[in-house]
Design a protein around this motif. Structure first.
Motif, PDB file in Angstrom:
ATOM      1  N   SER A  87       0.831  -1.219   0.000  1.00  0.00           N
ATOM      2  CA  SER A  87       0.000   0.000   0.000  1.00  0.00           C
ATOM      3  C   SER A  87       0.856   1.255   0.000  1.00  0.00           C
ATOM      4  O   SER A  87       0.521   2.242  -0.665  1.00  0.00           O
ATOM      5  CB  SER A  87      -0.925   0.013   1.218  1.00  0.00           C
ATOM      6  OG  SER A  87      -1.856  -1.033   1.135  1.00  0.00           O
ATOM      7  N   ALA A  88       1.949   1.236   0.744  1.00  0.00           N
ATOM      8  CA  ALA A  88       2.843   2.398   0.759  1.00  0.00           C
ATOM      9  C   ALA A  88       3.398   2.661  -0.643  1.00  0.00           C
ATOM     10  O   ALA A  88       3.415   3.814  -1.100  1.00  0.00           O
ATOM     11  CB  ALA A  88       3.982   2.179   1.749  1.00  0.00           C
ATOM     12  N   LEU A  89       3.819   1.604  -1.328  1.00  0.00           N
ATOM     13  CA  LEU A  89       4.333   1.769  -2.694  1.00  0.00           C
ATOM     14  C   LEU A  89       3.234   2.248  -3.638  1.00  0.00           C
ATOM     15  O   LEU A  89       3.456   3.120  -4.489  1.00  0.00           O
ATOM     16  CB  LEU A  89       4.929   0.460  -3.198  1.00  0.00           C
ATOM     17  CG  LEU A  89       6.179  -0.036  -2.473  1.00  0.00           C
ATOM     18  CD1 LEU A  89       6.576  -1.422  -2.966  1.00  0.00           C
ATOM     19  CD2 LEU A  89       7.331   0.942  -2.640  1.00  0.00           C
ATOM     20  N   LEU A  90       2.049   1.675  -3.492  1.00  0.00           N
ATOM     21  CA  LEU A  90       0.908   2.028  -4.345  1.00  0.00           C
ATOM     22  C   LEU A  90       0.478   3.476  -4.122  1.00  0.00           C
ATOM     23  O   LEU A  90       0.329   4.244  -5.079  1.00  0.00           O
ATOM     24  CB  LEU A  90      -0.261   1.081  -4.064  1.00  0.00           C
ATOM     25  CG  LEU A  90      -1.552   1.333  -4.833  1.00  0.00           C
ATOM     26  CD1 LEU A  90      -1.366   0.977  -6.301  1.00  0.00           C
ATOM     27  CD2 LEU A  90      -2.683   0.514  -4.231  1.00  0.00           C
ATOM     28  N   LEU A  91       0.279   3.857  -2.868  1.00  0.00           N
ATOM     29  CA  LEU A  91      -0.172   5.215  -2.560  1.00  0.00           C
ATOM     30  C   LEU A  91       0.885   6.249  -2.908  1.00  0.00           C
ATOM     31  O   LEU A  91       0.552   7.345  -3.367  1.00  0.00           O
ATOM     32  CB  LEU A  91      -0.574   5.319  -1.090  1.00  0.00           C
ATOM     33  CG  LEU A  91      -1.807   4.505  -0.701  1.00  0.00           C
ATOM     34  CD1 LEU A  91      -2.032   4.568   0.805  1.00  0.00           C
ATOM     35  CD2 LEU A  91      -3.032   4.965  -1.454  1.00  0.00           C
ATOM     36  N   GLY A  92       2.150   5.897  -2.691  1.00  0.00           N
ATOM     37  CA  GLY A  92       3.220   6.807  -3.084  1.00  0.00           C
ATOM     38  C   GLY A  92       3.145   7.118  -4.565  1.00  0.00           C
ATOM     39  O   GLY A  92       3.275   8.278  -4.981  1.00  0.00           O
ATOM     40  N   GLN A  93       2.925   6.087  -5.359  1.00  0.00           N
ATOM     41  CA  GLN A  93       2.866   6.260  -6.809  1.00  0.00           C
ATOM     42  C   GLN A  93       1.600   6.996  -7.252  1.00  0.00           C
ATOM     43  O   GLN A  93       1.670   7.939  -8.034  1.00  0.00           O
ATOM     44  CB  GLN A  93       2.931   4.890  -7.494  1.00  0.00           C
ATOM     45  CG  GLN A  93       3.083   4.952  -8.990  1.00  0.00           C
ATOM     46  CD  GLN A  93       4.456   5.437  -9.409  1.00  0.00           C
ATOM     47  OE1 GLN A  93       5.452   4.948  -8.945  1.00  0.00           O
ATOM     48  NE2 GLN A  93       4.496   6.413 -10.291  1.00  0.00           N
ATOM     49  N   LEU A  95      -1.010   8.647  -5.328  1.00  0.00           N
ATOM     50  CA  LEU A  95      -1.424   9.886  -4.684  1.00  0.00           C
ATOM     51  C   LEU A  95      -0.360  10.967  -4.699  1.00  0.00           C
ATOM     52  O   LEU A  95      -0.653  12.141  -4.894  1.00  0.00           O
ATOM     53  CB  LEU A  95      -1.838   9.624  -3.233  1.00  0.00           C
ATOM     54  CG  LEU A  95      -3.098   8.802  -3.014  1.00  0.00           C
ATOM     55  CD1 LEU A  95      -3.381   8.656  -1.532  1.00  0.00           C
ATOM     56  CD2 LEU A  95      -4.296   9.419  -3.721  1.00  0.00           C
ATOM     57  N   PHE A  96       0.886  10.563  -4.469  1.00  0.00           N
ATOM     58  CA  PHE A  96       1.944  11.553  -4.324  1.00  0.00           C
ATOM     59  C   PHE A  96       2.851  11.646  -5.553  1.00  0.00           C
ATOM     60  O   PHE A  96       3.789  12.426  -5.571  1.00  0.00           O
ATOM     61  CB  PHE A  96       2.782  11.248  -3.072  1.00  0.00           C
ATOM     62  CG  PHE A  96       1.959  11.217  -1.820  1.00  0.00           C
ATOM     63  CD1 PHE A  96       1.444  12.386  -1.288  1.00  0.00           C
ATOM     64  CD2 PHE A  96       1.666  10.018  -1.196  1.00  0.00           C
ATOM     65  CE1 PHE A  96       0.666  12.363  -0.144  1.00  0.00           C
ATOM     66  CE2 PHE A  96       0.891   9.977  -0.050  1.00  0.00           C
ATOM     67  CZ  PHE A  96       0.387  11.158   0.483  1.00  0.00           C
ATOM     68  N   ARG A  97       2.574  10.784  -6.551  1.00  0.00           N
ATOM     69  CA  ARG A  97       3.386  10.758  -7.774  1.00  0.00           C
ATOM     70  C   ARG A  97       4.871  10.598  -7.448  1.00  0.00           C
ATOM     71  O   ARG A  97       5.733  11.211  -8.060  1.00  0.00           O
ATOM     72  CB  ARG A  97       3.172  12.012  -8.618  1.00  0.00           C
ATOM     73  CG  ARG A  97       1.759  12.262  -9.023  1.00  0.00           C
ATOM     74  CD  ARG A  97       1.407  11.390 -10.199  1.00  0.00           C
ATOM     75  NE  ARG A  97       0.075  11.711 -10.676  1.00  0.00           N
ATOM     76  CZ  ARG A  97      -0.872  10.806 -10.831  1.00  0.00           C
ATOM     77  NH1 ARG A  97      -0.619   9.550 -10.561  1.00  0.00           N
ATOM     78  NH2 ARG A  97      -2.052  11.139 -11.278  1.00  0.00           N
ATOM     79  N   LYS A  98       5.125   9.770  -6.436  1.00  0.00           N
ATOM     80  CA  LYS A  98       6.501   9.538  -6.003  1.00  0.00           C
ATOM     81  C   LYS A  98       6.747   8.033  -5.970  1.00  0.00           C
ATOM     82  O   LYS A  98       5.981   7.288  -5.370  1.00  0.00           O
ATOM     83  CB  LYS A  98       6.707  10.142  -4.617  1.00  0.00           C
ATOM     84  CG  LYS A  98       8.135  10.092  -4.156  1.00  0.00           C
ATOM     85  CD  LYS A  98       8.325  10.954  -2.932  1.00  0.00           C
ATOM     86  CE  LYS A  98       9.755  10.916  -2.536  1.00  0.00           C
ATOM     87  NZ  LYS A  98      10.385  12.179  -2.461  1.00  0.00           N
ATOM     88  N   ASN A  99       7.788   7.605  -6.622  1.00  0.00           N
ATOM     89  CA  ASN A  99       8.153   6.201  -6.631  1.00  0.00           C
ATOM     90  C   ASN A  99       9.040   5.941  -5.418  1.00  0.00           C
ATOM     91  O   ASN A  99      10.216   6.292  -5.411  1.00  0.00           O
ATOM     92  CB  ASN A  99       8.878   5.846  -7.930  1.00  0.00           C
ATOM     93  CG  ASN A  99       9.120   4.372  -8.087  1.00  0.00           C
ATOM     94  OD1 ASN A  99       9.522   3.693  -7.146  1.00  0.00           O
ATOM     95  ND2 ASN A  99       8.894   3.868  -9.288  1.00  0.00           N
ATOM     96  N   LEU A 100       8.456   5.343  -4.373  1.00  0.00           N
ATOM     97  CA  LEU A 100       9.190   5.127  -3.128  1.00  0.00           C
ATOM     98  C   LEU A 100      10.343   4.140  -3.301  1.00  0.00           C
ATOM     99  O   LEU A 100      11.351   4.236  -2.607  1.00  0.00           O
ATOM    100  CB  LEU A 100       8.245   4.667  -2.031  1.00  0.00           C
ATOM    101  CG  LEU A 100       7.167   5.670  -1.637  1.00  0.00           C
ATOM    102  CD1 LEU A 100       6.265   5.098  -0.559  1.00  0.00           C
ATOM    103  CD2 LEU A 100       7.777   6.985  -1.187  1.00  0.00           C
ATOM    104  N   ALA A 115      11.632   1.824 -15.923  1.00  0.00           N
ATOM    105  CA  ALA A 115      12.082   0.641 -15.191  1.00  0.00           C
ATOM    106  C   ALA A 115      11.719   0.748 -13.711  1.00  0.00           C
ATOM    107  O   ALA A 115      11.286  -0.236 -13.107  1.00  0.00           O
ATOM    108  CB  ALA A 115      13.599   0.466 -15.349  1.00  0.00           C
ATOM    109  N   TRP A 116      11.863   1.937 -13.138  1.00  0.00           N
ATOM    110  CA  TRP A 116      11.465   2.136 -11.741  1.00  0.00           C
ATOM    111  C   TRP A 116       9.959   1.920 -11.573  1.00  0.00           C
ATOM    112  O   TRP A 116       9.514   1.337 -10.593  1.00  0.00           O
ATOM    113  CB  TRP A 116      11.852   3.533 -11.251  1.00  0.00           C
ATOM    114  CG  TRP A 116      13.313   3.652 -10.935  1.00  0.00           C
ATOM    115  CD1 TRP A 116      14.235   4.419 -11.592  1.00  0.00           C
ATOM    116  CD2 TRP A 116      14.017   2.980  -9.892  1.00  0.00           C
ATOM    117  NE1 TRP A 116      15.476   4.260 -11.017  1.00  0.00           N
ATOM    118  CE2 TRP A 116      15.369   3.393  -9.965  1.00  0.00           C
ATOM    119  CE3 TRP A 116      13.654   2.074  -8.896  1.00  0.00           C
ATOM    120  CZ2 TRP A 116      16.345   2.922  -9.094  1.00  0.00           C
ATOM    121  CZ3 TRP A 116      14.621   1.613  -8.015  1.00  0.00           C
ATOM    122  CH2 TRP A 116      15.950   2.039  -8.125  1.00  0.00           C
TER     123      TRP A 116
END
Length: 183
Positions: A87-93, A95-100, A115-116
């Motif tokens: 969920s952290a990886l999903l929400l980062g991508q 909601l925050f447009r950030k690839n954790l 690739a990321w």
């Protein structure tokens, strides 16, 4: 040493389960995780956020197991951790447009954003599947089988996934020659 420290609570849980059962093993896992965090805090002065989350989950679900004398709670612990990480990886991508994943590992390797993105979505899917698989084993097999799956099956699948991920992503990684060559 870090790898051994990371697996310390799991190894103790497994050994305690084999000798004394699920409730003693759960208590030992809670104490071992607290000891692990205390050691890291003392030795390095810092504890990673995921380690704090893991501590919270083991205390919550392990404590519920011990208080209720119901092993269902401890069987949910790996699923909750898998789903929290995914969920952290999903929400980062989303909601925050950030690839954790890139944030965590970008200093160690350079890859194109595509690739990321693929790596991030692969980990999201893997964590979701592992959470479901853990529950399937927990509810369809006895506790001894679940404990063996948790140690050997879960780690084995993680190892296979990481190797597969490395092989897939290796085509995107720049070698030392490419990274140093002017464009």
């Amino acid at each position: 040493m870090k790898l051994l420290l990371d697996f310390f609570p799991i190894i103790l849980f497994f050994a305690a389960f084999k000798y004394a059962g699920i409730y003693v093993a759960t208590g030992i896992a809670i104490v071992a995780t607290i000891a692990q965090i205390a050691y890291l805090r003392y030795k390095t002065g810092k504890v990673e956020p995921m380690q704090w989350i893991s501590l919270g989950v083991i205390v919550l679900f392990g404590g519920a197991t011990l208080i209720s004398h119901n092993d269902t709670f401890i069987k949910w612990k790996p699923t909750v951790l898998y789903w929290l990480m995914g969920s952290a990886l999903l929400l980062g991508q989303l909601l925050f447009r950030k690839n954790l994943l890139k944030t965590l590992m970008g200093a160690q390797m350079q890859m194109p954003d595509e690739a990321w993105r693929l790596a991030n979505w692969s980990w999201v899917a893997f964590f979701a599947a592992m959470g479901c698989l853990n529950l399937w084993v927990a509810y369809n097999f006895d506790t001894d089988t679940w404990v063996n799956f948790k140690l050997f099956g879960g780690m084995g699948l993680m190892f296979v996934f990481v190797i597969g991920q490395a092989l897939f992503l290796s085509r995107y990684m720049k070698g030392d020659d490419q990274a140093k060559a002017p464009e």
